[in-house]
Write a protein that holds these residues in place. Structure first.
Motif, short mmCIF file in Angstrom:
data_model
loop_
_atom_site.label_atom_id
_atom_site.label_comp_id
_atom_site.label_asym_id
_atom_site.label_seq_id
_atom_site.Cartn_x
_atom_site.Cartn_y
_atom_site.Cartn_z
N ARG A 43 0.83 -1.21 0.00
CA ARG A 43 0.00 0.00 0.00
C ARG A 43 0.86 1.25 0.00
N ALA A 44 1.91 1.26 0.84
CA ALA A 44 2.79 2.43 0.89
C ALA A 44 3.53 2.60 -0.43
N ILE A 45 3.90 1.49 -1.07
CA ILE A 45 4.55 1.57 -2.38
C ILE A 45 3.62 2.22 -3.39
N SER A 46 2.36 1.82 -3.37
CA SER A 46 1.38 2.38 -4.30
C SER A 46 1.22 3.88 -4.07
N GLU A 47 1.17 4.28 -2.80
CA GLU A 47 1.01 5.72 -2.49
C GLU A 47 2.23 6.52 -2.94
N ALA A 48 3.42 5.93 -2.79
CA ALA A 48 4.65 6.65 -3.13
C ALA A 48 4.89 6.72 -4.63
N THR A 49 4.52 5.67 -5.35
CA THR A 49 4.83 5.59 -6.78
C THR A 49 3.67 5.98 -7.68
N LYS A 50 2.44 6.04 -7.09
CA LYS A 50 1.20 6.31 -7.86
C LYS A 50 0.86 5.17 -8.82
N ILE A 51 1.48 4.01 -8.60
CA ILE A 51 1.12 2.82 -9.37
C ILE A 51 -0.09 2.21 -8.68
N PRO A 52 -1.16 1.86 -9.44
CA PRO A 52 -2.35 1.27 -8.81
C PRO A 52 -1.98 0.06 -7.95
N GLN A 53 -2.68 -0.09 -6.81
CA GLN A 53 -2.30 -1.14 -5.86
C GLN A 53 -2.42 -2.53 -6.46
N GLN A 54 -3.41 -2.73 -7.34
CA GLN A 54 -3.56 -4.03 -7.97
C GLN A 54 -2.33 -4.35 -8.83
N THR A 55 -1.82 -3.32 -9.53
CA THR A 55 -0.62 -3.50 -10.35
C THR A 55 0.60 -3.75 -9.47
N VAL A 56 0.69 -3.00 -8.36
CA VAL A 56 1.78 -3.21 -7.42
C VAL A 56 1.79 -4.65 -6.93
N SER A 57 0.61 -5.16 -6.56
CA SER A 57 0.52 -6.53 -6.06
C SER A 57 1.02 -7.54 -7.09
N ARG A 58 0.62 -7.34 -8.34
CA ARG A 58 1.04 -8.26 -9.40
C ARG A 58 2.55 -8.19 -9.61
N LEU A 59 3.08 -6.98 -9.65
CA LEU A 59 4.52 -6.81 -9.89
C LEU A 59 5.34 -7.32 -8.71
N VAL A 60 4.87 -7.08 -7.49
CA VAL A 60 5.58 -7.57 -6.30
C VAL A 60 5.65 -9.08 -6.31
N ASN A 61 4.54 -9.74 -6.68
CA ASN A 61 4.56 -11.20 -6.77
C ASN A 61 5.63 -11.68 -7.75
N GLY A 62 5.76 -10.97 -8.87
CA GLY A 62 6.79 -11.33 -9.84
C GLY A 62 8.18 -11.12 -9.29
N LEU A 63 8.39 -10.02 -8.55
CA LEU A 63 9.70 -9.73 -7.97
C LEU A 63 10.04 -10.73 -6.85
N LEU A 64 9.03 -11.19 -6.14
CA LEU A 64 9.25 -12.22 -5.13
C LEU A 64 9.64 -13.55 -5.78
N GLU A 65 8.96 -13.88 -6.88
CA GLU A 65 9.27 -15.13 -7.59
C GLU A 65 10.69 -15.10 -8.18
N GLN A 66 11.12 -13.92 -8.64
CA GLN A 66 12.47 -13.81 -9.20
C GLN A 66 13.54 -13.80 -8.12
N GLY A 67 13.13 -13.64 -6.87
CA GLY A 67 14.10 -13.60 -5.78
C GLY A 67 14.71 -12.24 -5.57
N ILE A 68 14.19 -11.20 -6.22
CA ILE A 68 14.73 -9.86 -6.05
C ILE A 68 14.30 -9.29 -4.70
N LEU A 69 13.04 -9.53 -4.32
CA LEU A 69 12.52 -9.08 -3.04
C LEU A 69 12.13 -10.30 -2.20
#
Length: 384
Positions: A43-69
């Motif tokens: 949620r804080a990422i979405s507020e800071a970047t202005k990226i919709p929270q649904q998009t943030v959730s999808r992208l974060v899942n991808g970054l978690l799968e890649q092992g970046i986060l």
């Protein structure tokens, strides 16, 4: 641990052309927020970047799968929902930093979280290109073995060296003590030797970059870094990012001081004064380990350079309105702490008050500051 696909991606990263990215803009913005704000929520990422929270959730899942986060152990509760914070995955990758000094090299390795894994300083009698690269390769190999670093997770290498950029051909106008380095494209030469993407900055900018990630930069996002070493220079950090200037030479603070009028606050001057008083030091790059504030000649050095510090700090404060002025480089911490209370920053006094002035503090990265800063360059370029 990075996935096999991601290992291959990092392994081939050096083949990317100029301007290409390992991450596209939105994922990169997310990684940047997580890097600078550990345990941040989606949620804080979405507020800071202005990226919709649904998009943030999808992208974060991808970054978690890649092992970046990875998810942190800290949880946050909002509107009755429990969420996990995010942190960079330290094991995703690592970066090397090489500092080419006047009579030594220093190597640092940093993980993806911005933590320094190790540093090593090596004195050299021969500072030729072949000698430096050969010794650096030996040190890198030894570090990789000692800390079990997977070659497939090497993100890149940074180089910090004394000099300034005089053109766009990748060459630098180097200190005369290492003049052979002025004849080559440094980034290309090091990249070929280590098979890694490589970036080059001058030593002052490099040290400032390192302080910005591994030192006081966690507290100050805007600061001027005074680089006190064999020479005097500096670096500028704004909103966490390096200011490089048109030619890559921003932060040449020594040029504020006409040599005929001001004594440059460098450690070669200190070394000469100490020697006059019978004090020999092994190396200015290891001075922090042996420095004694009571040595005869220390107060003489401070007296000689005090006006120079006053001028540079005043100009930096007036021009950039930074949060802090950080005194670093290879100056001993105890000496910096002796200098700081004597610095007089001029500011107009109006309606009973001066304009807000920056804090003046000593650097926190004192071990191989240029190499540590150089190690941040791949992180900054690829991900931040």
């Amino acid at each position: 641990m990075a996935s096999n696909n991601n290992k291959q991606r990092l392994r081939s990263a050096f083949t990317l052309g100029k301007g290409e990215k390992l991450l596209q803009d939105n994922p990169r913005d997310i990684v940047r927020q997580v890097f600078w704000h550990h345990n941040i929520t989606q949620r804080a990422i979405s507020e800071a970047t202005k990226i919709p929270q649904q998009t943030v959730s999808r992208l974060v899942n991808g970054l978690l799968e890649q092992g970046i986060l990875q998810s942190s152990e800290d949880t946050h509760c909002s509107r009755g929902k429990v969420s996990f914070g995010l942190v960079p995955n330290a094991g995703y990758g690592y970066c090397f930093g090489l500092s080419v000094l006047l009579d030594a090299i220093s190597v640092a390795v940093m993980n993806f979280k911005g933590e320094v894994i190790a540093t090593q300083l090596v004195r050299l009698d021969d500072m030729s290109i072949a000698s430096v690269i050969g010794k650096a390769q030996t040190v890198v190999a030894a570090m990789s073995q000692q800390y079990e670093l997977d070659p497939a997770r090497a993100i890149g290498m940074g180089v910090g060296i004394s000099g300034f950029f005089s053109s766009t051909d990748g060459k630098m106008n180097i200190h005369h003590a290492i003049e052979e380095w002025a004849t080559i494209n440094i980034a290309e030469t090091i990249a070929e030797a280590f098979n890694l993407p490589t970036w080059v900055v001058n030593d002052g900018t490099g040290a400032a970059a390192g302080e910005g990630i591994a030192g006081a930069g966690r507290r100050y996002k805007n600061f001027v870094y005074l680089f006190v070493s064999s020479a005097f220079g500096g670096g500028l950090i704004n909103n966490g990012e390096m200011i490089r200037g048109t030619n890559g030479n921003a932060g040449e603070l020594g040029d504020m001081l006409p040599a005929k009028l001001y004594s440059h606050p460098n450690l070669q001057l200190l070394e000469r004064i100490l020697l006059k008083h019978g004090i020999e030091i092994p190396s200015i790059y290891q001075l922090n380990e042996v420095f004694d504030p009571n040595w005869p000649g220390v107060d003489e050095w401070i007296y000689k350079v005090q006006d120079s510090f006053d001028l540079v700090v005043t100009c930096s404060s007036a021009l950039l309105d930074s949060q802090a002025i950080i005194i670093g480089g290879h100056i001993p911490t105890k000496l910096a702490e002796m200098v700081i209370p004597r610095i007089d920053v001029y500011a107009q006094f109006r309606r009973g008050a001066k304009r807000p002035l920056p804090e003046i503090v000593s650097a926190q990265v004192t071990d191989s500051p240029v190499a540590v800063g150089a190690a941040t360059l791949p992180l900054r370029e690829w991900f931040l």
